[in-house]
Scaffold this active site. Structure first.
Site, PDB file in Angstrom:
ATOM      1  CG  ASN A 269      -6.963   1.292   0.832  1.00 23.80           C
ATOM      2  OD1 ASN A 269      -6.405   2.326   0.921  1.00 23.80           O
ATOM      3  ND2 ASN A 269      -6.908   0.185   1.578  1.00 23.80           N
TER       4      ASN A 269
ATOM      5  CG  HIS B  37      -4.013  -4.002   2.045  1.00 23.96           C
ATOM      6  ND1 HIS B  37      -3.852  -3.358   3.486  1.00 23.96           N
ATOM      7  CD2 HIS B  37      -3.621  -5.300   2.218  1.00 23.96           C
ATOM      8  CE1 HIS B  37      -3.245  -4.304   4.087  1.00 23.96           C
ATOM      9  NE2 HIS B  37      -3.163  -5.301   3.622  1.00 23.96           N
TER      10      HIS B  37
HETATM   11  C1  GAR Z   1       1.881   1.673   0.373  1.00 24.10           C
HETATM   12  O1  GAR Z   1       2.484   0.405   0.225  1.00 24.10           O
HETATM   13  C2  GAR Z   1       0.520   1.304   0.451  1.00 24.10           C
HETATM   14  O2  GAR Z   1      -0.014   0.088   0.012  1.00 24.10           O
HETATM   15  C3  GAR Z   1       0.380   1.161   2.247  1.00 24.10           C
HETATM   16  O3  GAR Z   1       1.232   2.228   2.419  1.00 24.10           O
HETATM   17  C4  GAR Z   1       2.123   2.518   1.718  1.00 24.10           C
HETATM   18  C5  GAR Z   1       2.099   3.987   1.012  1.00 24.10           C
HETATM   19  O4  GAR Z   1       3.345   4.169   0.338  1.00 24.10           O
HETATM   20  N1  GAR Z   1      -1.113   1.330   2.479  1.00 24.10           N
HETATM   21  C6  GAR Z   1      -1.313   0.665   3.489  1.00 24.10           C
HETATM   22  O5  GAR Z   1      -0.852  -0.246   4.304  1.00 24.10           O
HETATM   23  C7  GAR Z   1      -2.908   0.657   4.252  1.00 24.10           C
HETATM   24  N2  GAR Z   1      -3.387   0.173   5.062  1.00 24.10           N
HETATM   25  P1  GAR Z   1       3.187   5.692  -0.358  1.00 24.10           P
HETATM   26  O6  GAR Z   1       2.895   6.617   0.580  1.00 24.10           O
HETATM   27  O7  GAR Z   1       4.801   5.680  -1.051  1.00 24.10           O
HETATM   28  O8  GAR Z   1       2.167   5.548  -1.580  1.00 24.10           O
END
Ligand code: GAR
Length: 207
Positions: free
Chosen positions: A112, A114
């Site tokens: 994952n 984060h």
């Molecule tokens: C990213 O910033 C990722 O780190 C975060 O969601 C965003 C997805 O962006 N994930 C979380 O917050 C998980 N808890 P993306 O759809 O452009 O990859």
């Protein structure tokens, strides 16, 4: 040449990390290829990117409970991954806690990303939590997935400064740029067989 490791990416939204992974796999020497993109959201940009780029995709209804997934959807994801001989599952902005068959069967084979320096600011809105707390450095973390929320062993962290005039958007953007290099790098290390989990620590062996 060794067979490339097949990966499945699970994304709920925009899909910029999925895209960064997909672009990394275009390099001939990259040890992984994307076999499948799974989303729980029909509006996800990730789904559109997959369709536009000839990557197989699946839309799976994970149930009405926000942040959680049904056991049936976990089983379905697991089935799709096994059918395609997926060796690594990558959560990339999947906004539900993984549980059930997928979590159990892919233990040690699921990553994952984060948007904070774990173990600080777990869960949703890691960037806003960091801002509100007043830290002067934040960043992103790629880690193995275990049964907790953002608690698995850490593979890579990248650090960015928090600036005085940052808001959630500007900080998120600075962190996201680092996510886009950290995730492909972590997947490369995993697919090349260079990661070993020892307790809480992830050891990275030389090439
Ligand atoms: C990213 O910033 C990722 O780190 C975060 O969601 C965003 C997805 O962006 N994930 C979380 O917050 C998980 N808890 P993306 O759809 O452009 O990859």
């Amino acid at each position: 040449m060794k067979d490339k490791m097949k990966i499945a990416v699970i994304a709920s939204g925009r899909g910029s990390n999925f895209r960064a992974l997909a672009e990394a796999t275009l390099d001939e020497g990259y040890p992984a290829e994307i076999a499948l993109l799974i989303s729980d959201n029909p509006e996800a940009g990730a789904l559109e990117y997959a369709r536009d780029n000839g990557i197989e995709s699946a839309l799976i209804d994970c149930g009405p409970k926000r942040g959680s997934m049904s056991l049936e959807s976990s089983e379905e994801m697991h089935r799709l991954c096994v059918e395609r001989e997926v060796g690594l599952v990558c959560l990339a902005g999947f906004m539900r806690i993984v549980k059930g068959k997928l979590l159990v069967e892919y233990a040690g084979r699921m990553l994952n990303i984060h948007p904070a320096l774990l173990p600080s600011f777990k869960g949703l809105h890691g960037q806003k939590q960091a801002l509100d707390y007043g830290v002067t450095w934040s960043g992103c973390t790629v880690h193995f997935v275990d049964a907790g929320i953002d608690t698995g062993p850490i593979i890579i962290q990248k650090v960015v400064p928090v600036l005085g005039d940052d808001d959630e958007d500007t900080l998120s953007e600075r962190i996201l740029a680092e996510e886009h290099t950290a995730y492909p790098e972590a997947v490369r290390l995993y697919a090349a067989g260079r990661l070993k989990i020892e307790g809480r620590r992830v050891l990275i062996s030389d090439e």
